[in-house]
Motif scaffolding. Structure first.
Motif, PDB file in Angstrom:
ATOM      1  N   GLY A   1       0.876  -1.165   0.024  1.00  0.00           N
ATOM      2  CA  GLY A   1      -0.150   0.021   0.045  1.00  0.00           C
ATOM      3  C   GLY A   1       0.691   1.198   0.298  1.00  0.00           C
ATOM      4  O   GLY A   1       0.146   2.286  -0.324  1.00  0.00           O
ATOM      5  N   ARG A   2       1.451   1.216   0.985  1.00  0.00           N
ATOM      6  CA  ARG A   2       2.747   2.164   0.268  1.00  0.00           C
ATOM      7  C   ARG A   2       3.442   2.828  -0.520  1.00  0.00           C
ATOM      8  O   ARG A   2       3.508   3.465  -0.921  1.00  0.00           O
ATOM      9  N   ARG A   3       4.203   1.075  -1.111  1.00  0.00           N
ATOM     10  CA  ARG A   3       4.307   1.777  -2.653  1.00  0.00           C
ATOM     11  C   ARG A   3       3.186   2.370  -3.736  1.00  0.00           C
ATOM     12  O   ARG A   3       3.730   2.875  -4.671  1.00  0.00           O
ATOM     13  N   VAL A   4       2.197   1.308  -3.846  1.00  0.00           N
ATOM     14  CA  VAL A   4       1.298   1.999  -4.247  1.00  0.00           C
ATOM     15  C   VAL A   4       0.642   3.547  -4.298  1.00  0.00           C
ATOM     16  O   VAL A   4       0.711   4.153  -5.823  1.00  0.00           O
ATOM     17  N   VAL A   5       1.088   3.812  -3.057  1.00  0.00           N
ATOM     18  CA  VAL A   5       0.284   5.096  -3.096  1.00  0.00           C
ATOM     19  C   VAL A   5       1.250   6.502  -3.821  1.00  0.00           C
ATOM     20  O   VAL A   5       1.395   7.178  -4.633  1.00  0.00           O
TER      21      VAL A   5
ATOM     22  N   SER B   1      -6.115  -6.194  -0.490  1.00  0.00           N
ATOM     23  CA  SER B   1      -5.222  -5.928   0.745  1.00  0.00           C
ATOM     24  C   SER B   1      -5.453  -5.050   1.678  1.00  0.00           C
ATOM     25  O   SER B   1      -4.604  -5.398   2.630  1.00  0.00           O
ATOM     26  N   LEU B   2      -6.232  -4.305   2.123  1.00  0.00           N
ATOM     27  CA  LEU B   2      -6.828  -3.399   2.437  1.00  0.00           C
ATOM     28  C   LEU B   2      -5.988  -3.262   3.703  1.00  0.00           C
ATOM     29  O   LEU B   2      -6.066  -3.336   4.391  1.00  0.00           O
ATOM     30  N   SER B   3      -4.846  -2.117   2.667  1.00  0.00           N
ATOM     31  CA  SER B   3      -4.164  -1.869   3.409  1.00  0.00           C
ATOM     32  C   SER B   3      -4.275   0.088   3.822  1.00  0.00           C
ATOM     33  O   SER B   3      -4.760   0.590   2.977  1.00  0.00           O
ATOM     34  N   TYR B   4      -3.611   0.408   4.734  1.00  0.00           N
ATOM     35  CA  TYR B   4      -3.800   1.932   5.203  1.00  0.00           C
ATOM     36  C   TYR B   4      -3.479   2.688   3.680  1.00  0.00           C
ATOM     37  O   TYR B   4      -4.301   3.803   4.170  1.00  0.00           O
TER      38      TYR B   4
ATOM     39  N   PHE C   1      -1.708  -8.590  10.981  1.00  0.00           N
ATOM     40  CA  PHE C   1      -2.098  -7.554   9.804  1.00  0.00           C
ATOM     41  C   PHE C   1      -3.972  -7.379   9.747  1.00  0.00           C
ATOM     42  O   PHE C   1      -4.037  -6.762   9.019  1.00  0.00           O
ATOM     43  N   LEU C   2      -4.672  -8.400  10.510  1.00  0.00           N
ATOM     44  CA  LEU C   2      -6.090  -8.206  10.954  1.00  0.00           C
ATOM     45  C   LEU C   2      -6.464  -6.934  11.485  1.00  0.00           C
ATOM     46  O   LEU C   2      -7.038  -6.384  10.591  1.00  0.00           O
ATOM     47  N   LYS C   3      -5.414  -6.578  12.260  1.00  0.00           N
ATOM     48  CA  LYS C   3      -6.306  -4.962  12.814  1.00  0.00           C
ATOM     49  C   LYS C   3      -5.936  -4.182  12.422  1.00  0.00           C
ATOM     50  O   LYS C   3      -7.550  -3.030  12.401  1.00  0.00           O
ATOM     51  N   MET C   4      -5.422  -4.104  10.824  1.00  0.00           N
ATOM     52  CA  MET C   4      -5.339  -3.470  10.263  1.00  0.00           C
ATOM     53  C   MET C   4      -6.863  -3.142   8.901  1.00  0.00           C
ATOM     54  O   MET C   4      -6.901  -2.327   8.784  1.00  0.00           O
ATOM     55  N   GLN C   5      -6.957  -4.586   8.115  1.00  0.00           N
ATOM     56  CA  GLN C   5      -7.514  -4.818   7.596  1.00  0.00           C
ATOM     57  C   GLN C   5      -8.756  -4.804   8.652  1.00  0.00           C
ATOM     58  O   GLN C   5      -9.855  -3.838   7.440  1.00  0.00           O
ATOM     59  N   LYS C   6      -9.560  -4.221   9.176  1.00  0.00           N
ATOM     60  CA  LYS C   6     -10.874  -3.823   9.914  1.00  0.00           C
ATOM     61  C   LYS C   6     -10.737  -3.248   9.884  1.00  0.00           C
ATOM     62  O   LYS C   6     -11.906  -2.262   9.416  1.00  0.00           O
ATOM     63  N   ARG C   7     -10.004  -2.256  10.408  1.00  0.00           N
ATOM     64  CA  ARG C   7      -9.966  -0.523  10.286  1.00  0.00           C
ATOM     65  C   ARG C   7     -10.552  -0.470   9.289  1.00  0.00           C
ATOM     66  O   ARG C   7     -11.213   1.129   8.643  1.00  0.00           O
ATOM     67  N   VAL C   8      -9.067  -0.638   7.947  1.00  0.00           N
ATOM     68  CA  VAL C   8      -9.459   0.079   6.400  1.00  0.00           C
ATOM     69  C   VAL C   8     -11.134  -0.761   6.252  1.00  0.00           C
ATOM     70  O   VAL C   8     -11.493   0.342   5.243  1.00  0.00           O
ATOM     71  N   ALA C   9     -11.323  -2.087   5.939  1.00  0.00           N
ATOM     72  CA  ALA C   9     -12.461  -2.126   5.544  1.00  0.00           C
ATOM     73  C   ALA C   9     -13.329  -1.645   6.011  1.00  0.00           C
ATOM     74  O   ALA C   9     -14.795  -0.828   5.323  1.00  0.00           O
ATOM     75  N   GLY C  10     -13.533  -0.738   7.440  1.00  0.00           N
ATOM     76  CA  GLY C  10     -14.733   0.037   8.315  1.00  0.00           C
ATOM     77  C   GLY C  10     -14.620   1.150   6.986  1.00  0.00           C
ATOM     78  O   GLY C  10     -16.349   1.618   7.713  1.00  0.00           O
ATOM     79  N   GLU C  11     -13.297   1.505   6.423  1.00  0.00           N
ATOM     80  CA  GLU C  11     -13.837   2.816   6.424  1.00  0.00           C
ATOM     81  C   GLU C  11     -13.693   3.053   4.334  1.00  0.00           C
ATOM     82  O   GLU C  11     -14.182   4.183   4.058  1.00  0.00           O
ATOM     83  N   LEU C  12     -13.938   2.235   4.025  1.00  0.00           N
ATOM     84  CA  LEU C  12     -13.762   2.126   2.517  1.00  0.00           C
ATOM     85  C   LEU C  12     -15.191   2.091   2.348  1.00  0.00           C
ATOM     86  O   LEU C  12     -15.927   1.887   3.082  1.00  0.00           O
ATOM     87  N   HIS C  13     -14.991   2.797   1.055  1.00  0.00           N
ATOM     88  CA  HIS C  13     -16.572   4.032   0.274  1.00  0.00           C
ATOM     89  C   HIS C  13     -17.168   2.475  -0.726  1.00  0.00           C
ATOM     90  O   HIS C  13     -18.408   2.523  -0.485  1.00  0.00           O
ATOM     91  N   HIS C  14     -16.561   1.986  -1.086  1.00  0.00           N
ATOM     92  CA  HIS C  14     -16.686   0.920  -2.375  1.00  0.00           C
ATOM     93  C   HIS C  14     -16.137  -0.562  -1.995  1.00  0.00           C
ATOM     94  O   HIS C  14     -15.338  -1.023  -2.352  1.00  0.00           O
ATOM     95  N   VAL C  15     -17.106  -1.653  -1.384  1.00  0.00           N
ATOM     96  CA  VAL C  15     -16.444  -3.042  -1.445  1.00  0.00           C
ATOM     97  C   VAL C  15     -17.017  -3.830  -2.048  1.00  0.00           C
ATOM     98  O   VAL C  15     -18.166  -3.846  -2.160  1.00  0.00           O
ATOM     99  N   VAL C  16     -16.560  -5.138  -2.964  1.00  0.00           N
ATOM    100  CA  VAL C  16     -17.413  -6.176  -3.661  1.00  0.00           C
ATOM    101  C   VAL C  16     -16.953  -7.000  -2.938  1.00  0.00           C
ATOM    102  O   VAL C  16     -15.320  -6.851  -2.828  1.00  0.00           O
ATOM    103  N   THR C  17     -17.561  -7.803  -2.889  1.00  0.00           N
ATOM    104  CA  THR C  17     -16.786  -9.650  -2.700  1.00  0.00           C
ATOM    105  C   THR C  17     -17.887 -10.384  -3.853  1.00  0.00           C
ATOM    106  O   THR C  17     -18.132 -10.554  -4.790  1.00  0.00           O
TER     107      THR C  17
END
Length: 460
Positions: free
Chosen positions: A141-145, A163-166, A212-228
């Motif tokens: 995520g850091r590199r892609v940004v 990736s569900l990264s910050y 890393f699940l701690k990060m993923q849970k936070r990120v998932a909760g703040e994303l606007h557009h999620v698909v599964t």
């Protein structure tokens, strides 16, 4: 300096540099082989797919990137894939932008070199691995940004593959039109792995690796557009990440029915079973398949299991093979081509998916698409995929698994019925052209949300 695919230099901090590609044209395109009911043709999009590690042999995420990108190109759109190592296998029309990292799970901790220390991201990745953690999604995520802030403003849509990264929250904050696929919550993997752990040391290591699940849970909760990819995954993701199921859009995975197909010239090998599994992952349930095989051998002494996915030498699965006396009855292959995989499916009398949990179940769909009779557990989304076109058994039940395999081996008419039913089901419900059309419709709602004015890209 090393060169990236665009010919621009790559810096020592492992960030890819590139000359900004030309903006997409506004030409109208007609998708190839459009599914029934597809909406009118729209402007060709320039789509960027993201994957922190994407080789097909690494699991379903790499397969998802490979075939979704191909189907989107088939529909007339431009697609770039930005991926960390190990890199994906892509259609030649899809442009790969490699995002180099340390790839420590392939190269080991000893691969660190002095020039890597110029990058804070590299240092984070290395020290996390040293302490038993898994920082690849975060570092990707850091590199892609960094890359997209400089070279990515021309994309119509950015689509992250779990990736569900910050970094994804940063892209969203910067105004990039972002979609994220969550295949299934990795909390399921953690729960199954902890249940299979032998002692407190293993449990401690498993918990550290899954931090890393701690990060993923936070990120998932703040994303606007999620698909599964399945209804079961939608329910599990909502429960694991405290989301409303209605906020998660569903687009089923697809199977490339032109590639995974029956081969009339290939004959079935009598008593050949086949399973495509990661043998050392507890959630894939391979131990129950091995136990079932051992129970079947007295009745079928010529039985053979072709295992696509090699157990680690000395690992639990490898030890179980010796404990059950199966060494002479299991053949393992890995790193094979798609053409070889399709031939193996066609040679097998019965394919088996013994998983405890699947967010979708691509091996089940691939076997059915090849016209191979299937035995599947009811783990995760597998019932949603296989329907009534396979024999299904409860998870973690080696006796039931063995009984279903026995039934198919002894009943040629039933095998033939399931072979035909499986192919029909995949063609009608899970082909990639259909999935890509649904995903493109979803992209349009992200790019042009209801009541918006102007092109979303102009606001970036």
């Amino acid at each position: 300096m090393a060169q990236d695919p665009t010919g621009a230099p790559r810096t020592a901090d492992s960030s890819t540099r590139a000359v900004r590609p030309a903006a997409p044209t506004s030409a109208t395109v007609v998708p190839l082989n459009p599914p029934t009911g597809e909406t009118a043709p729209q402007r060709a999009l320039h789509i960027c797919l993201l994957g922190y590690r994407s080789a097909p042999f690494g699991g379903g995420q790499g397969i998802y990137l490979k075939y979704l990108s191909k189907a989107l190109v088939d529909a007339g759109h431009r697609v770039d894939v930005i991926s960390g190592q190990p890199y994906p296998h892509l259609d030649p029309r899809v442009r790969l932008i490699p995002m180099p990292g340390l790839n420590l799970f392939e190269t080991g901790l000893g691969s660190l070199r002095f020039h890597h220390l110029s990058s804070l991201t590299n240092i984070i990745e290395w020290t996390s691995k040293l302490s038993g953690g898994f920082a690849e999604p975060y570092c990707f995520g850091r590199r892609v940004v960094k890359y997209l802030k400089r070279f990515g403003r021309h994309y119509d849509i950015i689509h992250d593959n779990q990736s569900l990264s910050y970094g994804m929250l940063e892209l969203q904050r910067l105004g990039f039109p972002l979609v994220t696929t969550i295949h299934h919550p990795v909390t399921s993997d953690l729960r199954i792995a902890l249940k299979a752990a032998k002692n407190w040391r293993e449990r401690l290591f498993i918990k550290r690796w899954h931090y890393f699940l701690k990060m993923q849970k936070r990120v998932a909760g703040e994303l606007h557009h999620v698909v599964t990819v399945s209804e079961r995954s939608r329910e599990d993701i909502a429960a694991a990440f405290d989301l409303q199921p209605a906020a998660i859009h569903l687009v089923h995975c697809g199977i490339d029915t032109e590639e995974f197909r029956p081969l009339p010239e290939v004959s079935k090998i009598p008593r050949r079973l086949m399973a495509t599994v990661s043998a050392d992952q507890p959630l894939k349930g391979v131990r129950y398949l091995f136990e079932a095989l051992a129970e079947l051998l007295p009745k079928y002494p010529d039985l053979e299991l072709l295992l696509v996915g090699k157990p680690h030498a000395g690992g639990e699965a490898d030890q179980l093979i010796d404990k059950l006396g199966l060494r002479g009855y299991i053949r393992t292959v890995s790193g094979i081509s798609t053409e070889e995989l399709v031939r193996y499916y066609n040679e097998a009398e019965v394919a088996v998916v013994p998983s405890v949990y699947e967010g979708f179940g691509l091996p089940a769909g691939e076997a059915m698409s090849c016209g191979t009779a299937l035995v599947s557990t009811t783990g995760g989304a597998l019932p949603e995929v296989v329907g009534d076109a396979a024999l299904q058994v409860p998870v973690r039940d080696s006796q039931a698994l063995g009984a279903a395999i026995d039934r198919l081996l002894s009943d040629g008419d039933l095998r033939c019925q399931l072979e035909q039913a499986g192919r029909r089901r995949i063609e009608s419900l899970f082909c990639w052209h259909r999935s890509a059309a649904q995903m493109l419709d979803y992209y349009q709602t992200v790019i042009h949300p209801p009541h918006s004015t102007g092109d979303a890209l102009e606001n970036c």
